[in-house]
Design an enzyme around this catalytic site. Structure first.
Site, PDB file in Angstrom:
ATOM      1  N   GLY A 212      11.685  -2.295  -3.250  1.00 24.22           N
ATOM      2  CA  GLY A 212      10.976  -1.184  -2.467  1.00 24.22           C
ATOM      3  C   GLY A 212      11.831   0.043  -2.949  1.00 24.22           C
ATOM      4  O   GLY A 212      12.277   0.413  -2.047  1.00 24.22           O
ATOM      5  N   HIS A 256      14.098   2.129 -15.873  1.00 22.02           N
ATOM      6  CA  HIS A 256      12.765   1.324 -15.087  1.00 22.02           C
ATOM      7  C   HIS A 256      11.863   1.002 -15.883  1.00 22.02           C
ATOM      8  O   HIS A 256      10.738   2.007 -15.601  1.00 22.02           O
ATOM      9  CB  HIS A 256      13.483   1.698 -13.568  1.00 22.02           C
ATOM     10  CG  HIS A 256      12.882   0.359 -13.248  1.00 22.02           C
ATOM     11  ND1 HIS A 256      13.040   0.220 -12.066  1.00 22.02           N
ATOM     12  CD2 HIS A 256      11.765  -0.204 -13.265  1.00 22.02           C
ATOM     13  CE1 HIS A 256      12.221  -0.571 -10.850  1.00 22.02           C
ATOM     14  NE2 HIS A 256      11.539  -0.455 -11.841  1.00 22.02           N
ATOM     15  N   ARG A 340       4.267 -10.464  -5.919  1.00 27.54           N
ATOM     16  CA  ARG A 340       3.214  -9.654  -5.758  1.00 27.54           C
ATOM     17  C   ARG A 340       1.951  -8.572  -6.880  1.00 27.54           C
ATOM     18  O   ARG A 340       2.881  -8.654  -7.668  1.00 27.54           O
ATOM     19  CB  ARG A 340       3.452  -8.923  -4.406  1.00 27.54           C
ATOM     20  CG  ARG A 340       4.654  -8.234  -4.494  1.00 27.54           C
ATOM     21  CD  ARG A 340       5.087  -7.188  -3.166  1.00 27.54           C
ATOM     22  NE  ARG A 340       6.606  -5.977  -3.264  1.00 27.54           N
ATOM     23  CZ  ARG A 340       6.496  -4.851  -3.756  1.00 27.54           C
ATOM     24  NH1 ARG A 340       5.340  -4.489  -4.540  1.00 27.54           N
ATOM     25  NH2 ARG A 340       7.574  -4.737  -4.395  1.00 27.54           N
TER      26      ARG A 340
END
Length: 727
Positions: A212, A256, A340
């Site tokens: 994050g 990305h 996740r």
């Protein structure tokens, strides 16, 4: 014999039966027989029945999981802190349990409290969402020990992929391309700095745990390496309770690109194509899309197959994301794996027609993947825009506070609003992430999806907090973004275009603003049968309403940072002539209520429009297809002087937060830009710098203390004037 007539058999009872009896029971009742352990009902074939799930999270992801759970007939259990007791996810849940004060370390990150609620509520499974405990190996193990299903991968996969240095070695062995760097055990400043010099600047400093954008810094030279290293370590300790770092070469101007993967307990693993998440600020994504623009079928296949190899290398189960850095030639290198569900998973759902949360629940119960690779097809294009409470004009500084007004585009099959707040009255808390919502759209192709995104952004109206909506409109309208030419340095590269110098408001906007205030005053006057005598009225007192009489008035409006003078001429036919600067406009219109909202139906020089109005505290917010504007009346000078007297030249807290580090003391001399304190707020680290040169007279806060927004942090001494200055 008793078991032959039972619908459910306890594990202890089954263990007492002979093999012959067991075989007889299973062949007699293959569809009905189950046995239980700590509330989880296991059926033949190793499939469990999840009837109640605890969501160990908050905000939009908690609400997202609950929607799918309800669709599947699974009851949902929420946990909440003091700050969230009135929140949307608490209201949506079938049951909700209080777990502590607002700081996440004492509530959402406290695994003992979460597990206690899981047992007390009789939940068979825990869905961790993303963030908080979602990639915590110890929590996954604790769930297993308690006989509770952890909806995520095995703890071994979390451990191996959560430590970036370990994951690099595993990926290299699995044939997944990686970028070289230092991932060693020697964590001394000297060793890390020496490795950075050997790799060659610029380098990326990363916490080996977490994600994050937390605990990540770029060092451009040897001179700033140690400062960036210490900052990354502090943030990593706060976010992950681990400050071990790795150093690797920073690929300049990369894309990305990440691949959504899914595995089950039967050895199956698939990819659901790639997402491009290149456009970021503070190493955090701001807009995502699927599939990646300009990526052809062959590169897409290679990306997907590399991601599946990565997942199989750690026997992955459940939803995961393999993140890659991609250069201009479409060469790609493994960066990390998020074990996740990702924030941006909806764009993958939109292009594949899947519900990944439903997949998570089914796979966690032991079922096979609903689709295998050949069954998964890519259709159309999807965008996700993250709507944040932040100020893009002030380095995207996050904000907190109540939402005074919130209206969204209507959701439909191709438009999703993923949010954890309701229309008005809810708060964006200073204790958690400042994301308000995710706006997700789908179109037949990229241009169609982008057009839909911009249309919906204009319909997303928020009052009460600064947001990035106008910035997202500017970004999505940039020619290079429209062409798909994106990279992680997109915002700094196009900064001048994305943050143009403030221009004088358009004449049409000024006229709409003046008309809305004039009509508001007329409505107010008619209701109370008298003229406004309010100190803040732009029209002063005693003006009254005069039918069929032409007269003039001067109005001063505040539009953003600008004051605009408008001459308003009231014409006998009920229309208005407005003059601002050298321009003159013929204006007419009226207020119109529609569906609980207020609109300005107006005409400016024959051009008709219908902007939406939100009137709060004598400030009018206009929302139209061209953007938004805020119109108010300038505060009288004597009141402005009172309100601005607080800091007296000292640094102030930009938001409510915790003082992590104090870098100065009374008597220190500082120059403009010198760091004074480090504050943790909105899950991020912020360095507070000196706004002016001088000597520190007093420091108001110590490390670990809480500072409210706009609180003075230090008091500067008044510099004695020299003779020359006095003259």
């Amino acid at each position: 014999v008793a078991a032959r007539t039972a619908k459910e058999v306890d594990v202890a009872s089954v263990c007492k039966l002979s093999l012959r009896q067991l075989l007889k029971v299973f062949t007699s009742f293959p569809r009905k027989l189950s046995w239980s352990k700590r509330g989880v009902r296991f059926f033949s074939g190793g499939v469990a029945r999840i009837e109640k799930v605890l969501i160990a999270n908050r905000g939009e992801i908690a609400c997202r999981v609950m929607r799918t759970a309800k669709k599947m007939g699974v009851r949902s259990v929420a946990v909440y802190s003091d700050a969230d007791k009135h929140s949307m996810h608490v209201a949506m849940a079938d049951e909700a349990y209080h777990i502590g004060p607002p700081p996440s370390q004492q509530s959402y990150l406290c695994m003992e409290k979460v597990l206690e609620v899981a047992k007390k509520s009789g939940s068979q499974a825990v869905h961790p969402g993303y963030g908080f405990l979602s990639e915590n190996t110890e929590f996954a193990e604790a769930c297993k020990q308690e006989g509770i299903i952890f909806i995520g991968p095995p703890s071994s996969a979390i451990r191996d992929m959560g430590i970036k240095s370990t994951s690099k070695h595993i990926m290299s062995a699995a044939g997944v391309p990686i970028i070289g760097g230092y991932h060693g055990e020697d964590q001394s400043n000297q060793r890390l700095q020496a490795e950075a010099a050997q790799i060659g600047y610029p380098v990326m400093i990363k916490a080996v745990r977490g994600g994050g954008g937390k605990g990540m810094r770029i060092a451009c030279s040897d001179a700033d390496f140690l400062e960036q290293l210490e900052s990354a370590r502090r943030e990593a300790r706060k976010s992950f309770n681990d400050d071990v770092m790795l150093v690797e070469k920073f690929v300049e101007d990369p894309r990305h690109v990440e691949v959504q993967v899914f595995g089950d307990m039967h050895g199956n693993a698939v990819y659901l194509f790639e997402r491009d998440c290149s456009v970021q600020r503070r190493h955090q994504k701001i807009i995502e899309e699927a599939p990646g623009p300009g990526i052809d079928a062959e590169v897409r296949r290679k990306l997907g197959e590399a991601a599946v190899r990565a997942a199989k290398a750690v026997s992955y189960v459940g939803a995961g994301t393999v993140e890659f850095i991609m250069d201009a030639q479409h060469n790609f290198y493994f960066m990390e794996m998020n074990t996740r569900l990702q924030v941006e998973h909806p764009v993958s759902e939109m292009i594949t027609g899947t519900d990944l949360v439903e997949w998570q629940l089914r796979v966690a119960a032991g079922e096979r993947l609903p689709l295998l690779q050949d069954d998964i097809t890519l259709r159309g294009h999807s965008f996700e825009a993250r709507i944040y409470a932040e100020d893009p004009e002030n380095d995207f500084l996050p904000g907190a506070g109540p939402l005074l007004h919130l209206s969204t585009p209507p959701p439909d099959q191709h438009t999703r609003i993923e949010t954890g707040v309701r229309e008005a009255g809810d708060e964006v808390s200073a204790h958690y992430d400042p994301m308000i919502a995710k706006l997700v759209v789908w179109g037949e192709d990229r241009p169609a999806a982008l057009k839909k995104l911009r249309y919906c952004l204009r319909q997303y109206n928020i009052v009460g907090l600064n947001t990035n909506i106008d910035f997202l409109l500017s970004l999505s309208g940039h020619p290079e973004f429209q062409a798909g030419n994106v990279s992680t340095s997109f915002i700094p590269q196009h900064y001048a275009d994305l943050f143009p110098a403030a221009e004088a408001p358009a004449g049409e906007t000024v006229c709409q603003a003046a008309l809305s205030l004039v009509l508001q005053e007329r409505q107010h006057t008619q209701e109370f049968a008298q003229s406004s005598t309010d100190l803040f009225s732009p029209f002063g007192s005693g003006s009254g309403w005069r039918n069929n009489i032409q007269f003039n008035r001067n109005v001063t409006l505040q539009l953003g940072d600008r004051k605009v003078d408008v001459l308003v001429v009231y014409n006998k036919d009920g229309s208005y002539t407005m003059q601002t600067g050298e321009e003159e406009y013929h204006v007419s219109g009226d207020l119109e209520a529609d569906g609980g909202a207020l609109f300005l139906r107006c005409s400016v020089d024959g051009v008709r429009s219908r902007p939406k109005l939100v009137v709060l505290d004598r400030t009018v917010h206009l929302f139209s297809t061209e953007g938004s504007a805020q119109v108010s009346v300038p505060v009288p000078k004597f009141l402005a002087a009172v309100s601005g007297a607080g800091a007296q030249g000292g640094a102030v807290a930009p938001m409510t937060g915790t003082i992590e580090k104090v870098l100065v003391k009374a008597g220190d001399r500082v120059a403009v830009g010198d760091p004074l304190m480090v504050m943790i707020a909105m899950k991020m680290e912020h360095t507070i710098r000196a706004p002016k040169s001088g000597v520190i007279k007093k420091v108001f806060f110590s490390e670990g203390s809480q500072a409210n927004r706009h609180a003075p942090l230090v008091e500067p001494s008044k510099e004695p004037q020299t003779q020359t200055q006095a003259e």
